[in-house]
Motif scaffolding. Sequence first.
Motif, PDB file in Angstrom:
ATOM      1  N   ILE A  20      15.358  -6.014   5.045  1.00 21.44           N
ATOM      2  CA  ILE A  20      15.250  -4.930   4.065  1.00 21.44           C
ATOM      3  C   ILE A  20      14.391  -3.784   4.603  1.00 21.44           C
ATOM      4  CG2 ILE A  20      14.217  -4.306   1.827  1.00 21.44           C
ATOM      5  CD1 ILE A  20      15.036  -7.127   0.853  1.00 21.44           C
ATOM      6  N   LEU A  21      13.244  -4.116   5.143  1.00 20.48           N
ATOM      7  CA  LEU A  21      12.294  -3.092   5.595  1.00 20.48           C
ATOM      8  C   LEU A  21      12.788  -2.354   6.833  1.00 20.48           C
ATOM      9  CD1 LEU A  21       8.958  -5.045   5.051  1.00 20.48           C
ATOM     10  CD2 LEU A  21       9.909  -3.255   3.603  1.00 20.48           C
ATOM     11  N   GLU A  22      13.315  -3.095   7.796  1.00 14.95           N
ATOM     12  CA  GLU A  22      13.698  -2.459   9.055  1.00 14.95           C
ATOM     13  C   GLU A  22      15.003  -1.683   8.942  1.00 14.95           C
ATOM     14  OE1 GLU A  22      13.378  -5.429  12.143  1.00 14.95           O
ATOM     15  OE2 GLU A  22      11.221  -4.982  12.327  1.00 14.95           O
ATOM     16  N   ALA A  23      15.743  -1.876   7.851  1.00 15.48           N
ATOM     17  CA  ALA A  23      16.963  -1.093   7.627  1.00 15.48           C
ATOM     18  C   ALA A  23      16.644   0.347   7.244  1.00 15.48           C
ATOM     19  CB  ALA A  23      17.816  -1.746   6.543  1.00 15.48           C
ATOM     20  N   THR A  24      15.384   0.605   6.884  1.00 13.37           N
ATOM     21  CA  THR A  24      15.007   1.954   6.421  1.00 13.37           C
ATOM     22  C   THR A  24      14.909   2.957   7.555  1.00 13.37           C
ATOM     23  OG1 THR A  24      12.638   1.490   6.640  1.00 13.37           O
ATOM     24  CG2 THR A  24      13.683   0.951   4.533  1.00 13.37           C
ATOM     25  N   GLY A  25      14.518   2.491   8.732  1.00 10.58           N
ATOM     26  CA  GLY A  25      14.358   3.398   9.859  1.00 10.58           C
ATOM     27  C   GLY A  25      12.948   3.929  10.038  1.00 10.58           C
ATOM     28  N   ASP A  26      12.141   3.900   8.965  1.00  8.09           N
ATOM     29  CA  ASP A  26      10.777   4.397   9.081  1.00  8.09           C
ATOM     30  C   ASP A  26       9.734   3.297   8.866  1.00  8.09           C
ATOM     31  OD1 ASP A  26      11.376   4.126   6.361  1.00  8.09           O
ATOM     32  OD2 ASP A  26       9.962   5.682   5.767  1.00  8.09           O
ATOM     33  N   ILE A  27      10.194   2.050   8.746  1.00  5.50           N
ATOM     34  CA  ILE A  27       9.296   0.912   8.573  1.00  5.50           C
ATOM     35  C   ILE A  27       9.637  -0.143   9.610  1.00  5.50           C
ATOM     36  CG2 ILE A  27       8.521  -0.925   7.008  1.00  5.50           C
ATOM     37  CD1 ILE A  27       9.440   0.834   4.658  1.00  5.50           C
ATOM     38  N   CYS A  28       8.633  -0.685  10.295  1.00  2.00           N
ATOM     39  CA  CYS A  28       8.882  -1.754  11.249  1.00  2.00           C
ATOM     40  C   CYS A  28       7.971  -2.938  10.932  1.00  2.00           C
ATOM     41  CB  CYS A  28       8.669  -1.291  12.694  1.00  2.00           C
ATOM     42  SG  CYS A  28       6.967  -0.880  13.118  1.00  2.00           S
ATOM     43  N   VAL A  29       8.498  -4.140  11.086  1.00  2.00           N
ATOM     44  CA  VAL A  29       7.719  -5.360  10.876  1.00  2.00           C
ATOM     45  C   VAL A  29       7.131  -5.770  12.217  1.00  2.00           C
ATOM     46  CG1 VAL A  29       7.787  -7.775  10.166  1.00  2.00           C
ATOM     47  CG2 VAL A  29       9.177  -6.080   8.954  1.00  2.00           C
ATOM     48  N   ILE A  30       5.823  -5.705  12.332  1.00  6.84           N
ATOM     49  CA  ILE A  30       5.177  -5.958  13.622  1.00  6.84           C
ATOM     50  C   ILE A  30       4.745  -7.409  13.784  1.00  6.84           C
ATOM     51  CG2 ILE A  30       4.382  -3.585  13.908  1.00  6.84           C
ATOM     52  CD1 ILE A  30       1.613  -4.581  12.926  1.00  6.84           C
ATOM     53  N   ALA A  31       4.688  -8.168  12.675  1.00  5.74           N
ATOM     54  CA  ALA A  31       4.265  -9.572  12.772  1.00  5.74           C
ATOM     55  C   ALA A  31       4.627 -10.307  11.494  1.00  5.74           C
ATOM     56  CB  ALA A  31       2.761  -9.664  13.033  1.00  5.74           C
ATOM     57  N   GLU A  32       4.716 -11.640  11.602  1.00  4.72           N
ATOM     58  CA  GLU A  32       4.944 -12.499  10.452  1.00  4.72           C
ATOM     59  C   GLU A  32       3.891 -13.604  10.454  1.00  4.72           C
ATOM     60  OE1 GLU A  32       8.886 -14.046  10.292  1.00  4.72           O
ATOM     61  OE2 GLU A  32       9.845 -12.101  10.644  1.00  4.72           O
ATOM     62  N   ALA A  33       3.638 -14.159   9.278  1.00  4.79           N
ATOM     63  CA  ALA A  33       2.678 -15.254   9.148  1.00  4.79           C
ATOM     64  C   ALA A  33       3.207 -16.238   8.120  1.00  4.79           C
ATOM     65  CB  ALA A  33       1.312 -14.726   8.724  1.00  4.79           C
ATOM     66  N   ALA A  34       2.982 -17.525   8.363  1.00  4.32           N
ATOM     67  CA  ALA A  34       3.483 -18.571   7.472  1.00  4.32           C
ATOM     68  C   ALA A  34       2.418 -19.110   6.531  1.00  4.32           C
ATOM     69  CB  ALA A  34       4.076 -19.718   8.284  1.00  4.32           C
ATOM     70  N   ASP A  35       1.172 -18.671   6.695  1.00 10.33           N
ATOM     71  CA  ASP A  35       0.103 -19.075   5.783  1.00 10.33           C
ATOM     72  C   ASP A  35      -1.015 -18.044   5.839  1.00 10.33           C
ATOM     73  OD1 ASP A  35      -1.692 -19.682   7.986  1.00 10.33           O
ATOM     74  OD2 ASP A  35      -0.693 -21.624   8.175  1.00 10.33           O
ATOM     75  N   GLY A  36      -2.013 -18.239   4.990  1.00 10.01           N
ATOM     76  CA  GLY A  36      -3.088 -17.255   4.899  1.00 10.01           C
ATOM     77  C   GLY A  36      -3.914 -17.130   6.153  1.00 10.01           C
ATOM     78  N   THR A  37      -4.170 -18.229   6.831  1.00  8.87           N
ATOM     79  CA  THR A  37      -4.959 -18.178   8.063  1.00  8.87           C
ATOM     80  C   THR A  37      -4.246 -17.353   9.122  1.00  8.87           C
ATOM     81  OG1 THR A  37      -5.949 -20.343   7.624  1.00  8.87           O
ATOM     82  CG2 THR A  37      -6.006 -19.563   9.897  1.00  8.87           C
ATOM     83  N   GLN A  38      -2.943 -17.582   9.286  1.00  6.68           N
ATOM     84  CA  GLN A  38      -2.171 -16.793  10.234  1.00  6.68           C
ATOM     85  C   GLN A  38      -2.158 -15.322   9.840  1.00  6.68           C
ATOM     86  OE1 GLN A  38       1.790 -18.339  10.856  1.00  6.68           O
ATOM     87  NE2 GLN A  38       1.068 -20.425  11.251  1.00  6.68           N
ATOM     88  N   ALA A  39      -2.099 -15.064   8.540  1.00  5.93           N
ATOM     89  CA  ALA A  39      -2.072 -13.677   8.067  1.00  5.93           C
ATOM     90  C   ALA A  39      -3.355 -12.945   8.432  1.00  5.93           C
ATOM     91  CB  ALA A  39      -1.866 -13.646   6.556  1.00  5.93           C
ATOM     92  N   VAL A  40      -4.488 -13.608   8.260  1.00 10.00           N
ATOM     93  CA  VAL A  40      -5.775 -12.992   8.604  1.00 10.00           C
ATOM     94  C   VAL A  40      -5.845 -12.730  10.109  1.00 10.00           C
ATOM     95  CG1 VAL A  40      -8.265 -13.355   8.693  1.00 10.00           C
ATOM     96  CG2 VAL A  40      -6.987 -13.993   6.635  1.00 10.00           C
ATOM     97  N   THR A  41      -5.475 -13.721  10.899  1.00  6.67           N
ATOM     98  CA  THR A  41      -5.518 -13.578  12.362  1.00  6.67           C
ATOM     99  C   THR A  41      -4.591 -12.467  12.829  1.00  6.67           C
ATOM    100  OG1 THR A  41      -6.028 -15.924  12.649  1.00  6.67           O
ATOM    101  CG2 THR A  41      -5.144 -14.758  14.561  1.00  6.67           C
ATOM    102  N   ALA A  42      -3.362 -12.450  12.306  1.00  8.27           N
ATOM    103  CA  ALA A  42      -2.386 -11.445  12.720  1.00  8.27           C
ATOM    104  C   ALA A  42      -2.799 -10.040  12.285  1.00  8.27           C
ATOM    105  CB  ALA A  42      -1.015 -11.789  12.145  1.00  8.27           C
TER     106      ALA A  42
END
Length: 212
Positions: A20-42
């Motif tokens: 959904i996000l990358e179809a816009t052309g002006d938004i890119c997903v630079i990382a993903e996380a599967a839990d809160g700890t990964q989210a903080v680190t990323a």
Amino acid sequence: MIRVLIADDEYLVRSGLRRILEATGDICVIAEAADGTQAVTATRRHRPDVVLMDVRMPGTDGLTATGRIAADTNVIMLTTFDLDEYVQEALGLGAVGFLLKDTPPRDITAAVRAVAAGGAILAPTVTKRLIGSFARRDRSAAAVARQRLEPLTCRERQVVRAIARGLSNAQIARELTMSEATVKAHVSRALSKLGLTNRVQAAILIHDADLD
């Protein structure tokens, strides 16, 4: 380009949001996380402009993770659970948005753009309930909120009240006839004086003071 990190324990949800996000052309997903700890680190590694954060994840949940990163980035809570306890805690921890996972794709991308530009976004059902809770608060609570606003200069108070009306920095600049850089400076000083971390908290304080 708006840089986004997606934190959700379900791969299919992350994959769908990425498309959904990358179809816009002006938004890119630079990382993903599967839990809160990964989210903080990323977040600390990649410095995204916006984090889409699930509330319920194994291990460190999204609310805990939000409390650790909200001072450094813009967090939108994206969840299936439209519960007042989640909304209040998320906003208190510094989230600047709260959306449900059944939000239409165009509204999700609009929310990402709005938050990246310095705005805030809440699901309509959440907004209605928050307004209702403000209406039920007593006069003593309003007096306390007004007292908290006293350290602000007249200009800072104008800017914060404009934030409470949902205006972006660009809109505030046009309305108050000042540059966006000056608006940003006023917002930063006002938040510092009030001991707040983001615009949503400032808007809530204005509503509490019954000044919106």
